[in-house]
Structure formats: C-alpha cells, structure tokens
Design an enzyme around this catalytic site. Structure first.
Site, mmCIF file in Angstrom:
data_model
loop_
_atom_site.group_PDB
_atom_site.id
_atom_site.type_symbol
_atom_site.label_atom_id
_atom_site.label_comp_id
_atom_site.label_asym_id
_atom_site.label_seq_id
_atom_site.Cartn_x
_atom_site.Cartn_y
_atom_site.Cartn_z
ATOM 1 N N GLY A 67 31.845 110.670 52.450
ATOM 2 C CA GLY A 67 31.230 110.794 53.776
ATOM 3 C C GLY A 67 30.321 109.648 54.174
ATOM 4 O O GLY A 67 30.341 109.197 55.320
ATOM 5 N N HIS A 68 29.517 109.144 53.196
ATOM 6 C CA HIS A 68 28.501 108.179 53.622
ATOM 7 C C HIS A 68 29.074 106.800 53.946
ATOM 8 O O HIS A 68 28.357 105.905 54.371
ATOM 9 C CB HIS A 68 27.355 108.093 52.598
ATOM 10 C CG HIS A 68 27.665 107.396 51.311
ATOM 11 N ND1 HIS A 68 27.134 106.176 50.989
ATOM 12 C CD2 HIS A 68 28.431 107.751 50.248
ATOM 13 C CE1 HIS A 68 27.540 105.812 49.778
ATOM 14 N NE2 HIS A 68 28.330 106.747 49.313
ATOM 15 N N CYS B 46 27.087 99.935 43.553
ATOM 16 C CA CYS B 46 26.843 100.624 42.282
ATOM 17 C C CYS B 46 26.594 99.650 41.150
ATOM 18 O O CYS B 46 25.854 99.924 40.238
ATOM 19 C CB CYS B 46 28.029 101.487 41.909
ATOM 20 S SG CYS B 46 28.756 102.260 43.317
ATOM 21 N N THR C 90 32.825 109.489 43.861
ATOM 22 C CA THR C 90 32.787 109.388 42.397
ATOM 23 C C THR C 90 33.241 110.722 41.810
ATOM 24 O O THR C 90 34.092 110.762 40.899
ATOM 25 C CB THR C 90 31.370 109.008 41.911
ATOM 26 O OG1 THR C 90 31.038 107.740 42.484
ATOM 27 C CG2 THR C 90 31.305 108.906 40.401
#
Ligand code: PLP
Length: 386
Positions: A202-203, A327, A70
């Site tokens: 990364g996640h 989200c 984001t």
C-alpha cells in the site's frame, strides 16, 4: 520547498484516504466482530476486496490482506513451496531474477537452506529480459519462478504477461510469483492466467504503511502462513488492518479515476532531457529503450561523482532521492541490482535513483535539475582540485 524524489521508497498518503480514515477512525472497526459494527466493517472490507480484485481481473476470493509486501512475498513463497513439498515429496528448483527485492532474495535463500535448489536467471539486457531468454532457462526441475513486474531501483519492466501466457500453455506445473510492488499504478497490470501469485504494498501507491495484499490462485491448497482465528481463508490469520484496507481502497479508486501514468512519464522524460542537456557525463542505469522503464523511475549514473556525498548535498537543499532500496540503504552496501546488471562498483557508487509520483509537479522537476546542475558541478570541481 521540499522536493521529494523518493517515491519508490514510500509515498505520501492520498488526501482522499486521509479524509476517509479520519471519519472511519472514530468507529470501532473489527471486521471479525459479530455485532452490528463488526458486520458493517466486514461489509466494507468485502466491498474493498471486490473493487481491488476487479481492477486486477482477479476473483475476490483470490485476494488476501497483508501488512505489506515483505509479508506478502514471504507468505507466497513459503506457502507455495510448502504445499509443493508436501504433495511431491521432492523439493525442486526456484528460478529467480537476481535483481529481486531483498524480501524475495532472502526468502529464497531461507528455502535453499531447507532443501530447495536456488538458481538465478541470466541474460537480462540492461535489467530487462526477453521472454525467450527466460523460457530457455526453465528446466524439468523448475517448480517456482519469481520475477518482479518492474524493478524498484531501475524501473526495468519485465515481460510478465507474455511469460504468464507461455507458462499457462506450456508449463502449467510452474508457479510464477510476481512482485508487483514497483509496477502497480505505474503500469497496467492484470492477474493473467499463468501467474500463481502477485504481491502488492500500500505505501508505494499512497495508501498506509503496513497495508498490502496478495493475489493467489488455489488458496485452499496451501497451509496457513499465520495460524490463528481463521481470518483470510485461515491462511493469514489475525485481525485485518481495517484502516489500512480503507486506505488501499481509496488509493485504488483515485488511480482508477485518473491513472496519471502519462503525467509521470511526461515528467520523467522532462527530467531526463533537462539533465542530459545541462550535465555532461550522465548515463541511464536500466533499459535503453525508454518504454521498457517505469513511467516514474530514473536511475542515473553521474561520472566522477560520489553518490552518497551528492545525496547529502542535495538533502541540504531540500531535494530527497536515494541510492536504491530504502531497506538496504542503511547498510552502506552498493546496490545488488546494479551489480547484478553487470555495472562496475564505481558506477554503482556514482548512481542515484529519482522516483516520481502522481503528485509530482513540473516546477519541482525544474528546481531539482537546477540544484543538481549546481551540486554536481561543485563536487566535480572539488574532486578535480585534489
Ligand atoms: N518489493 C519491492 C519491489 C519493494 O520496492 C519493496 C519495498 O521497498 C518491497 C517488496 C517490500 O515492501 P514493504 O515495504 O511493503 O514490505
């Protein structure tokens, strides 16, 4: 047994990253500190930068650490449009795929309020574009083109390399910005000439939440996104998330050693085959040519099913999937991706995304299909009783 089929929302931390972090977390790690410990952290930070840039065929100086995608998307879209507006005076057009993640759509809408024109690409075929369909929609006003490498809800893959080559040769003034979040480690990617910026989180590939990076050409031509102490070329100031960077490096290393793309593809095909064999009235949302979809993602429409109710039933049995982007799922809105693809509201409300990871196993597929067969039959029977 917990059956986790929501890896496009987030993934578990790789055991190798966990081990590395456990050891490293016992030392103070500020790569901006001048003392020896700081210098040691700095050197590890730069090694990680070189390794990840190298994998993507980018230069280390083109990689900026961020807190995730984001932030990365905001950083790229805002700094690039700012630098264009200050050098050209006129703000042009942002051409954007309507199936982009909310981070891109909302940043673009914010830029529209500040004088940029916003236009949505048309003509996708089940979520994927033919490269010529995109190129035909470029006008003289187009300054920025935002297109994700693959969609996080349907897995639809876009022709980024072909597009980048055309942009590099025929439209050098267009800034192509690529959200690579869903595609990275599921598809071979490179920072092809013609791409101005690429964004990673990364996640989504077994590194820590709150870690990420962007690749950006001509970093020295953009104004700071976060003002401060001069870290990351002065564009993204603030102490770098060093544990996050270590986890990114570890997750990239395990991908390089063993990409597991074929494994995930095998599992996805097995999952879909078993579903189609045993449940009637199921359809793929996304490209019909299966090579046009990510190796780990199946978005399925179940006729005569309320997806929200089915997800609750699946969760009770230990099977975790989702209706789309994590989200926005809390908002109970139907997927903007499926609606942009032209699917009806009824179809969107009967659709579920299943997403696998490198750690997914065959037994999990078999068990998940067994549960789905039972729960879909139960819900259909109870609906037809009314
Ligand atoms: N882009 C895509 C395609 C995503 O799937 C996500 C997260 O779901 C993001 C961007 C935002 O990533 P982050 O969670 O790192 O902010």
């Amino acid at each position: 047994m917990s059956l986790y089929f929501d890896n496009n929302a987030t993934t578990v931390l790789a055991p190798e990253a966990f081990d590395l972090l456990q050891k490293a977390s016992l030392e103070p790690m500020n790569p901006s500190a001048r003392h020896l410990l700081g210098q040691r952290a700095r050197s590890r930070l730069e090694t990680a930068r070189c390794k990840i840039a190298d994998l993507l065929k980018a230069r280390p100086a083109e990689l900026l650490w961020t807190s995730g995608a984001t932030e990365g998307i905001n950083l790229c879209l805002q700094t690039i449009t700012d630098s264009l507006a200050s050098s050209n005076k006129e703000k042009g057009e942002i051409l954007i795929c309507p199936c982009e993640h909310a981070a891109t759509l909302e940043t673009a809408k914010h830029l529209e309020k500040n004088g940029w024109k916003l236009r949505f690409l048309k003509g996708a075929n089940h979520g994927s574009y033919d490269v010529n369909t995109i190129v035909e929609q470029i006008t003289q006003e187009t300054k920025v083109l935002a297109l994700m490498a693959a969609n996080n809800e349907t897995g639809a893959i876009q022709p980024i390399d072909q597009l980048a080559k055309i942009i590099a040769s025929d439209y050098p003034d267009i800034h192509l910005i690529v959200d690579a979040v869903a595609a990275f480690t599921k598809l071979e990617l490179t920072f092809t000439p013609g791409i101005r910026a690429m964004i990673f989180s990364g996640h989504k590939f077994h590194a820590l939440q709150g870690s990420g990076f962007v690749l950006m050409r001509s970093i020295d031509q953009v104004e700071p996104f976060l003002f401060g102490g001069g870290q990351e070329h002065g564009v993204r100031c603030g102490t770098v998330n060093f544990p996050g960077v270590l986890s990114l490096e570890a997750a990239v290393e395990i991908y390089e050693k063993e990409p597991k793309i074929k494994w995930m593809q095998h599992l996805r095909l097995l999952f879909e085959k078993k579903i189609f064999e045993s449940i009637p009235g199921v359809h793929i949302n996304g490209p019909l040519d299966e090579s046009q979809r990510l190796c780990n993602t199946s978005n399925l429409y179940f006729e005569q099913i309320d997806a929200e109710a089915l997800l609750i039933a699946l969760e009770r049995r230990g099977l975790y999937a989702s209706q789309g982007s994590a989200c926005s799922s809390g908002l109970h809105a139907s997927s903007h991706v499926l609606s942009a693809m032209g699917y009806t509201l009824e179809r969107a409300q009967g659709s579920i995304r299943f997403s696998l990871s490198r750690y997914s196993q065959e037994e999990e597929i078999i068990k998940a299909v067994e549960i789905l067969v039972q729960e879909v039959a139960l819900q259909r029977a109870s609906l037809s009783a009314f």
